[in-house]
Design a protein around this motif. Structure first.
Motif, mmCIF file in Angstrom:
data_model
loop_
_atom_site.group_PDB
_atom_site.id
_atom_site.type_symbol
_atom_site.label_atom_id
_atom_site.label_comp_id
_atom_site.label_asym_id
_atom_site.label_seq_id
_atom_site.Cartn_x
_atom_site.Cartn_y
_atom_site.Cartn_z
ATOM 1 N N ALA A 6 63.478 5.943 55.665
ATOM 2 C CA ALA A 6 62.495 7.035 55.693
ATOM 3 C C ALA A 6 63.114 8.237 55.015
ATOM 4 C CB ALA A 6 62.109 7.370 57.126
ATOM 5 N N GLY A 7 62.553 8.659 53.865
ATOM 6 C CA GLY A 7 63.065 9.819 53.143
ATOM 7 C C GLY A 7 63.661 9.438 51.809
ATOM 8 N N ILE A 10 68.368 12.748 48.394
ATOM 9 C CA ILE A 10 69.619 12.185 47.886
ATOM 10 C C ILE A 10 70.149 11.138 48.866
ATOM 11 C CG2 ILE A 10 71.935 12.703 47.001
ATOM 12 C CD1 ILE A 10 69.654 14.188 45.515
ATOM 13 N N GLY A 11 70.047 11.427 50.173
ATOM 14 C CA GLY A 11 70.576 10.493 51.171
ATOM 15 C C GLY A 11 69.835 9.166 51.168
ATOM 16 N N GLU A 31 58.785 7.872 51.135
ATOM 17 C CA GLU A 31 58.967 9.331 50.964
ATOM 18 C C GLU A 31 57.652 10.036 51.300
ATOM 19 O OE1 GLU A 31 61.194 11.818 50.304
ATOM 20 O OE2 GLU A 31 59.438 13.118 50.285
ATOM 21 N N ALA A 33 56.642 13.130 50.470
ATOM 22 C CA ALA A 33 56.046 13.946 49.394
ATOM 23 C C ALA A 33 55.138 13.084 48.526
ATOM 24 C CB ALA A 33 57.153 14.567 48.547
ATOM 25 N N GLY A 40 64.418 21.766 44.061
ATOM 26 C CA GLY A 40 65.625 22.421 44.542
ATOM 27 C C GLY A 40 66.376 23.127 43.431
ATOM 28 N N VAL A 43 73.499 21.681 43.565
ATOM 29 C CA VAL A 43 74.343 21.140 44.645
ATOM 30 C C VAL A 43 75.702 20.795 44.022
ATOM 31 C CG1 VAL A 43 72.455 20.191 46.049
ATOM 32 C CG2 VAL A 43 73.542 18.743 44.334
ATOM 33 N N LEU A 128 56.682 8.815 57.555
ATOM 34 C CA LEU A 128 56.907 8.087 58.810
ATOM 35 C C LEU A 128 56.408 8.943 59.959
ATOM 36 C CD1 LEU A 128 59.850 6.064 60.071
ATOM 37 C CD2 LEU A 128 59.136 8.045 61.409
ATOM 38 N N CYS A 162 66.429 9.056 56.955
ATOM 39 C CA CYS A 162 67.080 9.942 55.966
ATOM 40 C C CYS A 162 66.099 11.065 55.661
ATOM 41 C CB CYS A 162 67.401 9.184 54.683
ATOM 42 S SG CYS A 162 68.408 7.726 54.924
ATOM 43 N N GLY A 164 65.868 14.262 56.474
ATOM 44 C CA GLY A 164 66.211 15.668 56.336
ATOM 45 C C GLY A 164 66.330 16.439 57.637
ATOM 46 N N ARG A 189 67.887 32.061 46.995
ATOM 47 C CA ARG A 189 68.514 31.106 46.078
ATOM 48 C C ARG A 189 67.702 31.019 44.794
ATOM 49 N NH1 ARG A 189 69.381 25.967 49.425
ATOM 50 N NH2 ARG A 189 67.438 25.248 48.553
ATOM 51 N N ASP A 302 71.221 14.803 56.340
ATOM 52 C CA ASP A 302 70.807 15.980 57.114
ATOM 53 C C ASP A 302 70.089 15.590 58.400
ATOM 54 O OD1 ASP A 302 71.889 17.604 55.212
ATOM 55 O OD2 ASP A 302 70.007 18.536 54.580
HETATM 56 C C1 LIG Z 1 62.899 19.934 48.369
HETATM 57 C C2 LIG Z 1 64.364 20.141 48.718
HETATM 58 C C3 LIG Z 1 65.140 21.036 47.962
HETATM 59 C C4 LIG Z 1 66.491 21.233 48.275
HETATM 60 N N1 LIG Z 1 67.222 22.082 47.491
HETATM 61 C C5 LIG Z 1 68.548 22.245 47.749
HETATM 62 C C6 LIG Z 1 69.369 23.081 46.931
HETATM 63 O O1 LIG Z 1 68.892 23.681 45.980
HETATM 64 N N2 LIG Z 1 70.686 23.221 47.235
HETATM 65 C C7 LIG Z 1 71.247 22.553 48.309
HETATM 66 O O2 LIG Z 1 72.453 22.694 48.551
HETATM 67 N N3 LIG Z 1 70.501 21.747 49.100
HETATM 68 C C8 LIG Z 1 69.179 21.572 48.845
HETATM 69 N N4 LIG Z 1 68.425 20.745 49.640
HETATM 70 C C9 LIG Z 1 69.085 20.056 50.757
HETATM 71 C C10 LIG Z 1 69.959 18.927 50.252
HETATM 72 O O3 LIG Z 1 69.223 18.089 49.398
HETATM 73 C C11 LIG Z 1 70.471 18.152 51.451
HETATM 74 O O4 LIG Z 1 71.158 19.048 52.323
HETATM 75 C C12 LIG Z 1 71.448 17.046 51.115
HETATM 76 O O5 LIG Z 1 71.291 16.534 49.819
HETATM 77 C C13 LIG Z 1 71.278 15.897 52.117
HETATM 78 O O6 LIG Z 1 70.130 15.176 51.718
HETATM 79 P P1 LIG Z 1 69.187 14.329 52.675
HETATM 80 O O7 LIG Z 1 68.674 13.217 51.818
HETATM 81 O O8 LIG Z 1 69.878 13.997 53.930
HETATM 82 O O9 LIG Z 1 68.010 15.319 53.063
HETATM 83 P P2 LIG Z 1 66.891 15.967 52.136
HETATM 84 O O10 LIG Z 1 67.423 16.311 50.804
HETATM 85 O O11 LIG Z 1 66.290 17.063 52.932
HETATM 86 O O12 LIG Z 1 65.824 14.801 51.928
HETATM 87 C C14 LIG Z 1 64.955 14.375 52.966
HETATM 88 C C15 LIG Z 1 63.757 13.689 52.343
HETATM 89 O O13 LIG Z 1 62.959 13.124 53.369
HETATM 90 C C16 LIG Z 1 61.597 13.408 53.124
HETATM 91 N N5 LIG Z 1 60.909 13.365 54.424
HETATM 92 C C17 LIG Z 1 60.873 14.310 55.380
HETATM 93 N N6 LIG Z 1 60.182 13.857 56.457
HETATM 94 C C18 LIG Z 1 59.788 12.574 56.174
HETATM 95 C C19 LIG Z 1 59.064 11.580 56.902
HETATM 96 N N7 LIG Z 1 58.612 11.798 58.143
HETATM 97 N N8 LIG Z 1 58.821 10.386 56.302
HETATM 98 C C20 LIG Z 1 59.287 10.133 55.025
HETATM 99 N N9 LIG Z 1 59.985 11.075 54.303
HETATM 100 C C21 LIG Z 1 60.235 12.257 54.875
HETATM 101 C C22 LIG Z 1 61.630 14.771 52.466
HETATM 102 O O14 LIG Z 1 60.453 15.012 51.727
HETATM 103 C C23 LIG Z 1 62.858 14.656 51.578
HETATM 104 O O15 LIG Z 1 62.557 14.093 50.322
HETATM 105 C C24 LIG Z 1 67.072 20.542 49.377
HETATM 106 C C25 LIG Z 1 66.296 19.648 50.135
HETATM 107 C C26 LIG Z 1 64.947 19.442 49.811
HETATM 108 C C27 LIG Z 1 64.116 18.440 50.623
#
Ligand SMILES: Cc1cc2nc3c(=O)[nH]c(=O)nc-3n(C[C@H](O)[C@H](O)[C@H](O)COP(=O)(O)OP(=O)(O)OC[C@H]3O[C@@H](n4cnc5c(N)ncnc54)[C@H](O)[C@@H]3O)c2cc1C
Length: 431
Positions: A6-7, A10-11, A31, A33, A40, A43, A128, A162, A164, A189, A302
């Motif tokens: 789920a998500g 990047i993760g 995803e 979105a 963003g 990073v 999700l 995953c 966020g 930012r 996250d």
């Molecule tokens: C739009 C956006 C812009 C960002 N910009 C920056 C930046 O400029 N600099 C920086 O340092 N960090 C930024 N971050 C945070 C950074 O990407 C994360 O801290 C790091 O990369 C860890 O990523 P992650 O995949 O765990 O979480 P995230 O990057 O937050 O990704 C989570 C994903 O899960 C999706 N999602 C959420 N809820 C659900 C659900 N219920 N079902 C399915 N999908 C779901 C979200 O749309 C997102 O695509 C940003 C995050 C996002 C979402």
């Protein structure tokens, strides 16, 4: 084994690629979105994450859109050096530290997932909203969609949240937890276009104990007009006032003393004037959790350990999580045991990092300089704090993050023998 992620940040996308490299092919990313778009700003990928991207066969494509950061400076608002250190290859690492636009990285990962796992491996507009046990060991996972009133339900053997910092999976596992914690600080930012500064491969963190600015480039070569995209973030600790939250911040007018700061050929006024788009965020994080894995469900990135943005760790650590989880699933045919092993391997270190980041991580050296230097920014910061104290802070933080040189210059421990790994993970960048 059917694995649902789920998500598609990047993760999530990296997890899909790590699972594929470990030999799993029935992997889907959902995803929320409506589409995977390059969202963003900048990073940083620390060398421990870059090593793992190389092991996934992604080094060349990511390096092509990144800048190797070779110097990190912590400075006072007057541009006085508090602590400066080499980073990446000049610091003796086998892998560089790469600064990259988050959106560019996300698009490379999404394309790689489609190429390796199939065009339908990533489904957008699939949020999700529930999960529960089906008959047998399977999970029933519910999704809602913007474009369709009808929810869908899919089955999977494993669910990886995953999603966020506002994770739904985490919320379902911890229904009492509530929203993320806020420190009260605010962050603005943006990405500007300006002349390359300090040799073109420097990251700078400047602060006066209340205001802080983080600046680094996002391209290695200037365009025809002589400019590069530059990522900047300005934060204020005591920003609870309406004045600091004003939309005028977008024009740099409410960013306190920051537009007056400069260091060598880096002028914050120029960076802030060249901004394309500014966004304002509260500084939020999550508390460490006592557990990430519950049976066949786990958390990653996250969703598991959102941390205050210090030390360039959020994106780096989600990539390391992904490699660890895929390795654990490949090493044990029982997914419940595998998810528990991943939890044991990653959670204690991430819990500690979350706590360190709340205390400002390595950026605490700025407070140390200002705290000990009577007169704040107007005195010689470097002389105020013994260099040995500063070195201890930054070195122990790097060890806590797994980004110290000794740890990174070993072969990746996460490559699965007999998996679909595309390359060995031994020294490829130099040597
Ligand atoms: C739009 C956006 C812009 C960002 N910009 C920056 C930046 O400029 N600099 C920086 O340092 N960090 C930024 N971050 C945070 C950074 O990407 C994360 O801290 C790091 O990369 C860890 O990523 P992650 O995949 O765990 O979480 P995230 O990057 O937050 O990704 C989570 C994903 O899960 C999706 N999602 C959420 N809820 C659900 C659900 N219920 N079902 C399915 N999908 C779901 C979200 O749309 C997102 O695509 C940003 C995050 C996002 C979402």
């Amino acid at each position: 084994m059917n694995i649902m992620i789920a998500g598609g940040g990047i993760g999530g996308l990296t997890t899909a690629l790590c699972l594929h490299a470990a030999g799993f092919t029935a992997v889907r990313v959902a995803e929320a979105a409506p589409a995977i778009r390059p969202m963003g700003a900048g990073v940083n990928l620390l060398p421990n994450a870059v090593r793992e991207l190389h092991a996934l066969g992604l080094y060349d494509s990511v390096a092509a859109v990144s800048v190797p950061i070779e110097r990190l400076g912590y400075l006072t608002g007057l541009g006085e050096d508090i602590w400066t250190e080499p980073r990446g290859l000049p610091a003796g690492y086998d892998w560089p530290q790469l600064a990259v636009h988050r959106g560019a990285l996300q698009m490379i990962l999404a394309q790689a997932v489609r190429d390796r796992l199939g065009a339908d491996a990533v489904t957008a507009d699939a949020r999700l909203c529930s999960f529960g046990e089906a008959e047998g060991p399977e999970l029933r996972i519910g999704f809602s969609h913007r474009e369709s009133a009808l929810p869908t339900e899919l089955r999977a053997d494993v669910l990886i949240g995953c999603d966020g910092i506002h994770s739904t999976v985490r919320g379902l596992l911890y229904p009492q937890e509530g929203p993320p914690s806020s420190s009260g600080a605010v962050v603005w930012r943006g990405v500007s276009r300006c002349r390359p500064f300090l040799g073109g491969r420097s990251m700078v963190v400047m602060g006066d104990g209340d205001w802080k600015a983080v600046v680094y480039p996002l391209a290695d070569r200037p365009d025809d007009d002589g400019t590069v995209p530059v990522n900047w973030a300005v934060s204020r600790e005591s920003a609870a006032s309406g004045e600091a939250r004003s939309a005028d911040a977008a024009a740099g007018r409410q960013l306190g003393p920051v537009p007056d700061w400069h260091c060598g050929d880096l002028a914050l006024a120029e960076v802030l004037a060249g901004q394309e788009r500014v966004r304002q965020f509260p500084m939020i994080d999550r508390d460490p959790l006592p557990r990430w894995s519950f049976g066949r469900v786990t958390l990653l990135g996250d969703a598991a350990h959102a941390m205050a943005p210090m030390g360039s760790n959020a994106t780096t650590q989600c990539i390391v999580d992904a490699r660890t989880l895929a390795h654990a699933l490949a090493a044990d045919p029982d997914p419940v045991r595998a998810l528990a092993a991943y939890d044991r391997r990653r959670r204690p270190a991430m819990n500690r990092l979350q706590v360190l980041n709340r205390a400002k991580g390595p950026e605490v050296v700025i407070d140390m300089a200002h705290g000990r230097a009577a007169g704040g920014t107007t005195c010689r910061a470097r002389r105020a704090v013994p260099a040995a104290d500063l070195a201890r802070v930054t070195a122990s933080y790097a060890r806590a993050a797994g980004s110290d040189r000794a740890s990174v210059n070993r072969p990746s421990p996460y490559t699965v023998d007999g998996g679909l790994g595309l390359r060995g993970s031994r020294r490829a960048v130099h040597g």
